[in-house]
Design a protein around this motif. Sequence first.
Motif, mmCIF file in Angstrom:
data_model
loop_
_atom_site.group_PDB
_atom_site.id
_atom_site.type_symbol
_atom_site.label_atom_id
_atom_site.label_comp_id
_atom_site.label_asym_id
_atom_site.label_seq_id
_atom_site.Cartn_x
_atom_site.Cartn_y
_atom_site.Cartn_z
ATOM 1 N N CYS A 160 21.418 -7.574 19.767
ATOM 2 C CA CYS A 160 22.450 -7.815 18.769
ATOM 3 C C CYS A 160 23.570 -6.807 18.911
ATOM 4 O O CYS A 160 23.358 -5.620 18.782
ATOM 5 N N VAL A 217 26.810 -5.635 17.212
ATOM 6 C CA VAL A 217 27.551 -5.811 15.970
ATOM 7 C C VAL A 217 29.043 -5.973 16.192
ATOM 8 O O VAL A 217 29.752 -6.531 15.380
ATOM 9 N N CYS A 262 32.226 -12.856 15.594
ATOM 10 C CA CYS A 262 31.587 -14.149 15.369
ATOM 11 C C CYS A 262 32.268 -14.814 14.192
ATOM 12 O O CYS A 262 33.042 -14.203 13.474
ATOM 13 N N CYS A 263 31.985 -16.062 14.014
ATOM 14 C CA CYS A 263 32.502 -16.805 12.864
ATOM 15 C C CYS A 263 34.027 -16.752 12.812
ATOM 16 O O CYS A 263 34.602 -16.639 11.752
ATOM 17 N N ARG A 264 34.700 -16.770 13.962
ATOM 18 C CA ARG A 264 36.153 -16.681 13.900
ATOM 19 C C ARG A 264 36.766 -17.137 15.222
ATOM 20 O O ARG A 264 36.312 -16.725 16.286
ATOM 21 N N LYS A 317 45.700 -16.353 10.955
ATOM 22 C CA LYS A 317 45.674 -17.178 9.746
ATOM 23 C C LYS A 317 45.901 -16.257 8.561
ATOM 24 O O LYS A 317 45.341 -15.161 8.526
ATOM 25 N N TYR A 324 27.524 -3.874 9.259
ATOM 26 C CA TYR A 324 27.744 -5.184 9.895
ATOM 27 C C TYR A 324 29.013 -5.837 9.356
ATOM 28 O O TYR A 324 29.860 -6.314 10.122
ATOM 29 N N HIS A 359 32.814 -6.654 11.015
ATOM 30 C CA HIS A 359 33.358 -8.015 11.051
ATOM 31 C C HIS A 359 34.571 -8.171 10.124
ATOM 32 O O HIS A 359 34.932 -9.288 9.758
ATOM 33 N N TYR A 364 35.067 -7.481 6.938
ATOM 34 C CA TYR A 364 34.851 -7.948 5.563
ATOM 35 C C TYR A 364 35.077 -6.788 4.600
ATOM 36 O O TYR A 364 34.672 -5.651 4.875
ATOM 37 N N ASN A 393 38.296 -12.336 4.210
ATOM 38 C CA ASN A 393 36.842 -12.165 4.232
ATOM 39 C C ASN A 393 36.380 -11.108 3.236
ATOM 40 O O ASN A 393 36.834 -9.969 3.288
ATOM 41 N N ALA A 428 33.525 -16.387 3.717
ATOM 42 C CA ALA A 428 34.293 -16.334 4.962
ATOM 43 C C ALA A 428 35.581 -17.134 4.810
ATOM 44 O O ALA A 428 35.544 -18.338 4.540
ATOM 45 N N ALA A 429 36.706 -16.443 4.978
ATOM 46 C CA ALA A 429 38.008 -17.101 4.872
ATOM 47 C C ALA A 429 38.254 -17.993 6.092
ATOM 48 O O ALA A 429 37.780 -17.696 7.187
ATOM 49 N N PHE A 430 38.968 -19.077 5.892
ATOM 50 C CA PHE A 430 39.361 -19.980 6.986
ATOM 51 C C PHE A 430 38.137 -20.517 7.728
ATOM 52 O O PHE A 430 38.202 -20.770 8.932
ATOM 53 N N CYS A 431 37.046 -20.684 7.019
ATOM 54 C CA CYS A 431 35.798 -21.152 7.636
ATOM 55 C C CYS A 431 35.682 -22.655 7.412
ATOM 56 O O CYS A 431 35.690 -23.115 6.271
ATOM 57 N N ASP A 432 35.599 -23.421 8.494
ATOM 58 C CA ASP A 432 35.556 -24.869 8.324
ATOM 59 C C ASP A 432 34.400 -25.539 9.029
ATOM 60 O O ASP A 432 34.402 -26.755 9.208
ATOM 61 N N GLN A 460 29.902 -21.695 12.131
ATOM 62 C CA GLN A 460 30.454 -20.343 11.999
ATOM 63 C C GLN A 460 29.612 -19.509 11.034
ATOM 64 O O GLN A 460 29.325 -18.342 11.279
ATOM 65 N N LEU A 461 29.223 -20.138 9.918
ATOM 66 C CA LEU A 461 28.381 -19.427 8.951
ATOM 67 C C LEU A 461 27.031 -19.075 9.555
ATOM 68 O O LEU A 461 26.516 -17.973 9.366
ATOM 69 N N GLU A 471 26.256 -18.552 12.622
ATOM 70 C CA GLU A 471 26.403 -17.458 13.580
ATOM 71 C C GLU A 471 26.470 -16.123 12.850
ATOM 72 O O GLU A 471 25.844 -15.129 13.255
ATOM 73 N N LEU A 472 27.220 -16.101 11.741
ATOM 74 C CA LEU A 472 27.363 -14.875 10.951
ATOM 75 C C LEU A 472 26.007 -14.444 10.363
ATOM 76 O O LEU A 472 25.640 -13.265 10.395
ATOM 77 N N GLY A 520 23.454 -13.372 13.160
ATOM 78 C CA GLY A 520 23.854 -12.054 13.656
ATOM 79 C C GLY A 520 23.467 -10.961 12.674
ATOM 80 O O GLY A 520 22.993 -9.884 13.057
#
Lengths: 470, 470
Positions: free
Chosen positions: A18, A20, A24-26, A47, B168, B172, B174, B242, B271-275, B279-280, B282-283, B286
């Motif tokens: 893993c 870090v 991911c998720c982007r 964005k 983590y 990412h 956040y 995020n 998660a912003a801009f997550c469609d 993606q979720l 994976e987050l 991880g």
Amino acid sequence: MWFKNAVTRFPQAWFKVCNVKSVCCRNYSVISSVLEKPNIGDDTEVKGWVRNLRVMKGVVFADVSDGSCAQRLQVVIPKDLKTDALTYGSSVHVSGILSKTPKGQVELVANKVKVLGECVVLDGYPFNPRTVHPPEYMRQFLHLRSRTNYISAILRVRNSVTRHIHDYFAAHNYIHINTPILTSNDCEGAGEVFKVQPDSSATVKAMMQEGKDTDSAYFGSKTFLSVSGQLHLEAVCRGMGNVYTLGPTFRAENSRSRLHLSEFYMLEAEAAFCDSLDQLQELIEGLLKHVLVQTRNSNEADLFIIDKANASPPVWIDKKFITLSYDEARNILEKKHLDVTEEGINKEQELALVEYCNGTPVFVVRWPKNLKSFYMKECADDNSKVEALDLLTPITGEVVGGSLREDDYEKLKQKLPSEALNWYLELRKFGNIPTGGFGLGLERLLQVVCSVNNIKDTLPFPRWPHNCDM
Amino acid sequence: MWFKNAVTRFPQAWFKVCNVKSVCCRNYSVISSVLEKPNIGDDTEVKGWVRNLRVMKGVVFADVSDGSCAQRLQVVIPKDLKTDALTYGSSVHVSGILSKTPKGQVELVANKVKVLGECVVLDGYPFNPRTVHPPEYMRQFLHLRSRTNYISAILRVRNSVTRHIHDYFAAHNYIHINTPILTSNDCEGAGEVFKVQPDSSATVKAMMQEGKDTDSAYFGSKTFLSVSGQLHLEAVCRGMGNVYTLGPTFRAENSRSRLHLSEFYMLEAEAAFCDSLDQLQELIEGLLKHVLVQTRNSNEADLFIIDKANASPPVWIDKKFITLSYDEARNILEKKHLDVTEEGINKEQELALVEYCNGTPVFVVRWPKNLKSFYMKECADDNSKVEALDLLTPITGEVVGGSLREDDYEKLKQKLPSEALNWYLELRKFGNIPTGGFGLGLERLLQVVCSVNNIKDTLPFPRWPHNCDM
């Protein structure tokens, strides 16, 4: 050591599984990263929200923010890509080439602009571009106000301050403990409490026990929201050494001042084997300076947005904090015709003491016993005083309160306010140690660090009397 | 950039004022540091508790722990320094010379031993040396149980897991947000709620407003303990991108299982801009792998104390998590004669699915709309399903629940359960973005990471029906 056998049983390979740092998720870039390490000439997608828009001949400049930092990315949009939906407040997905202006500013020259969500200000959006809205106005729109520069900057600083606090305590070998929010203790004397019970009367009825009232149905005892995690921390401190907690705390007081909330975050630390206030003062002073310096390092631009006066650090950053005994403090105040009553030092007097110290934070130590809590240790040379401290700062006055704890079983037994606290007494019975600790209001610390006048602007969703929207 | 002007105004000198690494508030050594970098031959002082005592000819061996790590320091005490007060459970201050045994083990050869607090086991101390007490027994002594190896090891792991989670999300991009504990929302459908009001009837009376009942006296609206910070996170996500929160959450349910608490910590991320659910997933995957690997790195000895089976990592550490649609999961369960009712997948079935996947965590996605909350986004190709996921793991079954959020203003308006949530609807009106998020129970994650069967042992002061001691 016996446990070392365990080492060889762990295959090393999975430590690498893993990473870090992987994104991911982007499928786009975060603006803070783009600005920190700009790859000029690269295809780049961002964005975010349009925070400002300037229409020039043939081209539109949009300042786009995604919340990751105070800074905005300037996006250059050819006029033929500008649609009516592209307005202040709209959310956008921009693709383009990362470039530099002649003045060296990073900008994104767009070749594709997609509006994700429109923002029609006339449809009731409460904020306007290039307008500084007063904090009281923004507070009417708690669900939207994190979209403003002022509040988003404060929330980024709050995130960093929290982080710096955890770093400081980790570096000092403190373990973070989650003390409980729900407690059957109501007699710590820290203020008025909220009581808690299930909303469902069916649940209450089903869980009633003989001889107990409805308040005690669910938990078997009347239950309150915690006003302090200290007593619980002391229990863990006697098993695990240095411990601290940072979590929500509650007061059911009818106070609407710029310094009070019904729900706030409190940092509490309990130092094992601590037998003098000096040690606590060193820990507290180090904490405040660490947080201030690190935050100015990590959130420079945010601090400047919050208040331009933050461009200069406070006068006390490289000064040793001052220490006054309670009696000395009282004498100083009397000379200023601010006589201290038997209720102790009030807010006006706290701020007068800080002014007397030229704005340097001041510890007031050795308090009269009757002004402080039962668990505080008496001074060895004066049993009318206790080994307690308050730390007073500019803007807020008191920001920290602490003490050495009574560690003598028999003395504590005499002072115990309730049999319900026998567990607390028993901590002193087996392998007891001297401890001391303090509590610091996170929101007040943020007021000091950011120069924020009203505590209600230091957290996203403030709760105070007659205000619990959302 | 405009703010860059601020840089030159900050003198660099005060960045060096505060050195977090300096040891303050301490005139002795922490055992974790002594063992990590032993300065053999140095005068060394430690303070801690005697966890084990072996009396030999002419010499006494005491294993001393100060809670800073799982390991104990062996202290060699000449018999003439051994007093009657030096027993199992007593607290001591030891001075001596740091040495190495012929086998290479670090030990402290004492020349001074002071007992700080005695421990007379026969006087009611509930724990005995060299005894493994069952968790149920230890739970009767919440105020003392952090003195046991088992609970102190779990609390050290909890501290580290929390830290790894924050690392983590920081990596990412956040931002950590404190969502409120007190809320006037009661209709998120996440479970039964506790209501809150001042304990003082005088306060309630003084704060009553015309046309409101006593439940609404203090805040002006009926107020509850939060069952989820998600809706508040969504508000901030639409201002700052995020975001995540890690804080206490409450359920007023009468559930006494090994997987339920009335007060627990929940990690929630938006998660912003997550469609897309991918993606979720994976987050989340991880995150779990990061926490597991880092914790095995940081707390190897603690994990081994908690359960010797932790010497080997779980089978899933280097496997990709499995994904099943709800319909696939139901078919698998039916073949095992575990028919799913219209209430959805139960605990037994969750664990059966994990077993079917040979112990690898499994995402169950695309849930029937009627089993999930109003805010979840319908699947584009099947409007009887929503873009929701549960993550199931060994030991606990469900440990994460998440979804894409309905981002269409009109569709959400149709589904909104209460006018009190109009603020939530309005988030979609201005500069809206697609988002998705999840909630993870921290205590359940700890059960998975540590192999702990009962959730009540993963936090210092568990609260469950008819149990809120201290």
